[in-house]
Design an enzyme around this catalytic site. Structure first.
Site, PDB file in Angstrom:
ATOM      1  N   GLY A 125       0.786  -1.127  -0.247  1.00 56.82           N
ATOM      2  CA  GLY A 125       0.112  -0.080   0.017  1.00 56.82           C
ATOM      3  C   GLY A 125       0.971   1.220  -0.147  1.00 56.82           C
ATOM      4  N   CYS A 126       0.667   2.263   0.786  1.00 54.73           N
ATOM      5  CA  CYS A 126       1.544   3.455   0.940  1.00 54.73           C
ATOM      6  C   CYS A 126       2.832   3.021   1.282  1.00 54.73           C
ATOM      7  CB  CYS A 126       0.748   4.500   1.910  1.00 54.73           C
ATOM      8  SG  CYS A 126       1.729   5.914   2.193  1.00 54.73           S
TER       9      CYS A 126
END
Length: 227
Positions: free
Chosen positions: A56-57
């Protein structure tokens, strides 16, 4: 501890830890305007190895692996796409094919690739396709970029075991892709959590993940004096 035992131990960790921290805010909504951090020189050591992970991030991924004993350097960047040297804005469109990912340089005499995979599986939700919380798009996919046949075999083995054991309520959709490129992200993305800990995304999304990681992997954390 063998692989099957590790996988079974993940069940208690996984249940219920994601919903409270992944739905608060979005990585793409917060761009640091406070500082530009110059990347250190690339470590060159024949005894070190490299792994590439997307959870993800990349601010979250970086903050986790920076604290793991045996990890020498973590660089946030973009991997797996078709556009050379993409910008953050380009990657955020979801059209370049890249994932936000981290290059993890580690000492295999201290931490093994298997242990890196264990941290990978336990610190994000690998069952949501192209999404982590409010971060949505193929750039936020759960992905392992393998550089050797051994890395590919281990990643696919653990993924299959997680699915067959029912460790998650939904199937693991983590992509296992051959490594083809990695472009370092802009300077303000590097060391983001350590440099911007008071930002809302850091306090409400990254900090709970880091605290849970430190609790579960307390015997594998770097000491205060470690590099």
């Amino acid at each position: 501890m063998n692989a099957q035992t590790k996988i079974l131990n993940m069940v208690n960790w996984i249940n219920g830890i994601f919903l409270s921290i992944l739905s608060l805010t979005s990585c793409a909504e917060h761009k640091s305007q406070t500082m530009d951090i110059t990347d250190d020189r690339t470590m060159q050591n024949a005894n070190y190895d490299t792994a590439y992970f997307g959870t993800g991030c990349f601010w979250c991924t970086e903050a986790i692996f920076q604290r793991l004993k045996g990890v020498k350097k973590v660089t946030s960047g973009y991997s797996g796409g078709t556009v050379p040297s993409p910008t953050y804005e380009e990657v955020c469109t979801g059209t370049t094919g890249h994932a936000e990912a981290c290059k993890v340089v580690y000492d295999p005499s201290v931490v093994s690739y298997d242990e890196l995979l264990e941290v990978f599986w336990k610190t994000h939700d690998p069952t949501t396709l192209n999404r982590q919380g409010n971060d949505v798009g193929p750039q936020y996919r759960s992905v392992i970029f393998y550089t050797t046949p051994e890395q590919k075999e281990k990643a696919e083995h653990y993924k299959a075991e997680l699915n067959s054991s029912g460790a998650f309520n939904s199937p693991v959709v983590t992509a296992v892709e051959p490594f083809k490129n990695f472009f370092s992200a802009e300077g303000y993305h590097q060391n983001y959590y350590n440099a911007n800990g008071n930002q809302p995304y850091c306090r409400f999304v990254i900090l709970p993940k880091v605290e849970k990681f430190e609790k579960v992997f307390q015997n594998k954390l770097k000491t205060a004096s470690a590099n």
